[in-house]
Motif scaffolding. Sequence first.
Motif, PDB file in Angstrom:
ATOM      1  N   ASN A  57       0.852  -1.189   0.000  1.00  0.00           N
ATOM      2  CA  ASN A  57       0.000   0.000   0.000  1.00  0.00           C
ATOM      3  C   ASN A  57       0.881   1.228   0.000  1.00  0.00           C
ATOM      4  OD1 ASN A  57       0.072   1.263   2.959  1.00  0.00           O
ATOM      5  ND2 ASN A  57       0.105  -0.993   3.148  1.00  0.00           N
ATOM      6  N   LEU A  58       0.368   2.301  -0.588  1.00  0.00           N
ATOM      7  CA  LEU A  58       1.195   3.478  -0.819  1.00  0.00           C
ATOM      8  C   LEU A  58       1.537   4.213   0.469  1.00  0.00           C
ATOM      9  CD1 LEU A  58       2.519   4.957  -3.148  1.00  0.00           C
ATOM     10  CD2 LEU A  58       0.456   6.345  -3.397  1.00  0.00           C
ATOM     11  N   THR A  59       0.701   4.088   1.485  1.00  0.00           N
ATOM     12  CA  THR A  59       0.939   4.828   2.724  1.00  0.00           C
ATOM     13  C   THR A  59       2.173   4.326   3.461  1.00  0.00           C
ATOM     14  OG1 THR A  59      -1.441   5.182   2.944  1.00  0.00           O
ATOM     15  CG2 THR A  59      -0.089   5.581   4.895  1.00  0.00           C
ATOM     16  N   PHE A  60       2.315   3.011   3.577  1.00  0.00           N
ATOM     17  CA  PHE A  60       3.365   2.459   4.428  1.00  0.00           C
ATOM     18  C   PHE A  60       4.427   1.648   3.682  1.00  0.00           C
ATOM     19  CE2 PHE A  60      -0.331   2.729   7.376  1.00  0.00           C
ATOM     20  CZ  PHE A  60       0.188   3.694   8.222  1.00  0.00           C
ATOM     21  N   SER A  61       4.058   0.992   2.589  1.00  0.00           N
ATOM     22  CA  SER A  61       4.993   0.048   1.970  1.00  0.00           C
ATOM     23  C   SER A  61       6.261   0.732   1.471  1.00  0.00           C
ATOM     24  CB  SER A  61       4.311  -0.698   0.820  1.00  0.00           C
ATOM     25  OG  SER A  61       3.234  -1.477   1.297  1.00  0.00           O
ATOM     26  N   TRP A  62       6.110   1.899   0.851  1.00  0.00           N
ATOM     27  CA  TRP A  62       7.296   2.562   0.319  1.00  0.00           C
ATOM     28  C   TRP A  62       8.260   2.951   1.437  1.00  0.00           C
ATOM     29  CZ3 TRP A  62       6.110   6.271  -4.374  1.00  0.00           C
ATOM     30  CH2 TRP A  62       5.778   5.482  -5.473  1.00  0.00           C
ATOM     31  N   GLU A  63       7.728   3.313   2.603  1.00  0.00           N
ATOM     32  CA  GLU A  63       8.607   3.684   3.712  1.00  0.00           C
ATOM     33  C   GLU A  63       9.377   2.459   4.209  1.00  0.00           C
ATOM     34  OE1 GLU A  63       8.541   6.796   3.540  1.00  0.00           O
ATOM     35  OE2 GLU A  63       6.664   6.688   2.422  1.00  0.00           O
ATOM     36  N   TYR A  64       8.691   1.326   4.242  1.00  0.00           N
ATOM     37  CA  TYR A  64       9.364   0.086   4.629  1.00  0.00           C
ATOM     38  C   TYR A  64      10.449  -0.273   3.621  1.00  0.00           C
ATOM     39  CZ  TYR A  64      10.127  -4.850   5.645  1.00  0.00           C
ATOM     40  OH  TYR A  64      10.703  -6.063   5.929  1.00  0.00           O
ATOM     41  N   GLU A  65      10.124  -0.164   2.327  1.00  0.00           N
ATOM     42  CA  GLU A  65      11.105  -0.531   1.302  1.00  0.00           C
ATOM     43  C   GLU A  65      12.318   0.394   1.336  1.00  0.00           C
ATOM     44  OE1 GLU A  65      10.885  -3.272  -0.208  1.00  0.00           O
ATOM     45  OE2 GLU A  65       8.822  -3.733   0.356  1.00  0.00           O
ATOM     46  N   LEU A  66      12.107   1.683   1.571  1.00  0.00           N
ATOM     47  CA  LEU A  66      13.244   2.597   1.706  1.00  0.00           C
ATOM     48  C   LEU A  66      14.115   2.219   2.901  1.00  0.00           C
ATOM     49  CD1 LEU A  66      11.796   6.165   0.992  1.00  0.00           C
ATOM     50  CD2 LEU A  66      13.690   5.071  -0.220  1.00  0.00           C
ATOM     51  N   THR A  67      13.472   1.916   4.009  1.00  0.00           N
ATOM     52  CA  THR A  67      14.219   1.560   5.207  1.00  0.00           C
ATOM     53  C   THR A  67      15.035   0.298   4.990  1.00  0.00           C
ATOM     54  OG1 THR A  67      12.455   2.555   6.541  1.00  0.00           O
ATOM     55  CG2 THR A  67      14.011   1.107   7.680  1.00  0.00           C
ATOM     56  N   GLN A  68      14.435  -0.696   4.342  1.00  0.00           N
ATOM     57  CA  GLN A  68      15.151  -1.938   4.065  1.00  0.00           C
ATOM     58  C   GLN A  68      16.316  -1.701   3.102  1.00  0.00           C
ATOM     59  OE1 GLN A  68      14.676  -4.080   6.353  1.00  0.00           O
ATOM     60  NE2 GLN A  68      13.723  -5.793   5.299  1.00  0.00           N
ATOM     61  N   ALA A  69      16.125  -0.834   2.118  1.00  0.00           N
ATOM     62  CA  ALA A  69      17.221  -0.534   1.187  1.00  0.00           C
ATOM     63  C   ALA A  69      18.363   0.175   1.905  1.00  0.00           C
ATOM     64  CB  ALA A  69      16.709   0.310   0.023  1.00  0.00           C
ATOM     65  N   MET A  70      18.028   1.119   2.778  1.00  0.00           N
ATOM     66  CA  MET A  70      19.068   1.784   3.572  1.00  0.00           C
ATOM     67  C   MET A  70      19.808   0.770   4.431  1.00  0.00           C
ATOM     68  SD  MET A  70      16.833   5.127   4.707  1.00  0.00           S
ATOM     69  CE  MET A  70      18.113   6.015   5.591  1.00  0.00           C
ATOM     70  N   SER A  71      19.055  -0.122   5.064  1.00  0.00           N
ATOM     71  CA  SER A  71      19.676  -1.158   5.880  1.00  0.00           C
ATOM     72  C   SER A  71      20.578  -2.049   5.038  1.00  0.00           C
ATOM     73  CB  SER A  71      18.594  -1.990   6.569  1.00  0.00           C
ATOM     74  OG  SER A  71      19.160  -2.984   7.389  1.00  0.00           O
ATOM     75  N   GLY A  72      20.136  -2.360   3.812  1.00  0.00           N
ATOM     76  CA  GLY A  72      20.956  -3.187   2.927  1.00  0.00           C
ATOM     77  C   GLY A  72      22.265  -2.509   2.552  1.00  0.00           C
TER      78      GLY A  72
END
Length: 306
Positions: A170-185
């Motif tokens: 979902n646009l509200t939360f998923s993109w924030e999770y994906e950004l956080t995971q990419a930063m963590s990666g």
Amino acid sequence: MTVIDVFAHVLPPKFLAQMDAIQPHILDQFPYMKNQLLTDLTAHRQSLPADHQQILSMVNLNPEDFVDPEQAAALCRAGNAELADLIRSNRDVFPAGVAMLPMNNVPAALKIIDEQVVHSDALVGVQLFTQALGKPITDAAYEPIFAKLAAVGVPIWLHPVFNLQRPDNNLTFSWEYELTQAMSGIVTAKYFRKYPELKVIVHHAGAMVPYFSQRIKYIQSAEDYADFQKFYVDTAILGNPKALELAVDFFGDDHVMFGTDSPFGIPPLGPTVVIEQAVKDMAITAPQRQGIFQENWRTLMTTVRQ
């Protein structure tokens, strides 16, 4: 004072026509891209408040998702050339742009960096996404791109996309999770230590990282914590001055830059006015605010392609 928006989007008409020829009615797959301000430059210019400039990046209509590696490279080259011409013709409001790369053709991507970005008078960085072709952006196949960009002093604009393996995007939360995971990666891969000149501008104020910074501090190593603080971030969270203060507290006032995600977020003209007011409402000093609005961008640009 000129306000510089470091993360605004366009969809140049010639590039859109090329993509539409490959996949007729392509925007039916992406209804949110049916936005006049993406393709109509005159309307886009007229939508901007006075004394505002934008650094332009392409909306996420990525050629590698539709065509073979050679065709993807050709489309990226054409799109980059069109964007660079747009910049040159409108420098009063669009001082710079950000290039596309064909992620299914890493050798061509490296050539595009050399040939269309390193010596460009219009394109100053490249945009990468949190996923490419179903793999995280930190997949080993893409590491040569990070290495190259660090070596030539070209920043990355990191933008989220959905992980299509998840059933509940979902646009509200998923993109924030994906950004956080990419930063963590990126941190986990130790890219900031392997490539000390690497610079990454993260959309959406660094997503979850500022809010959960103490979890990073006490769960991960001190080295990882320090690496998370090396990201640059924008202010594109649709307001919320207290959240933006967290971003400043964690990343540092010199690593936060004004960015809006325009023309998306708040119809019909985008969220510029709302986000600008949020920055004005932050409990920070006047020099810190000026840094966010313009000086941090200008300072970053002194390091580009050095």
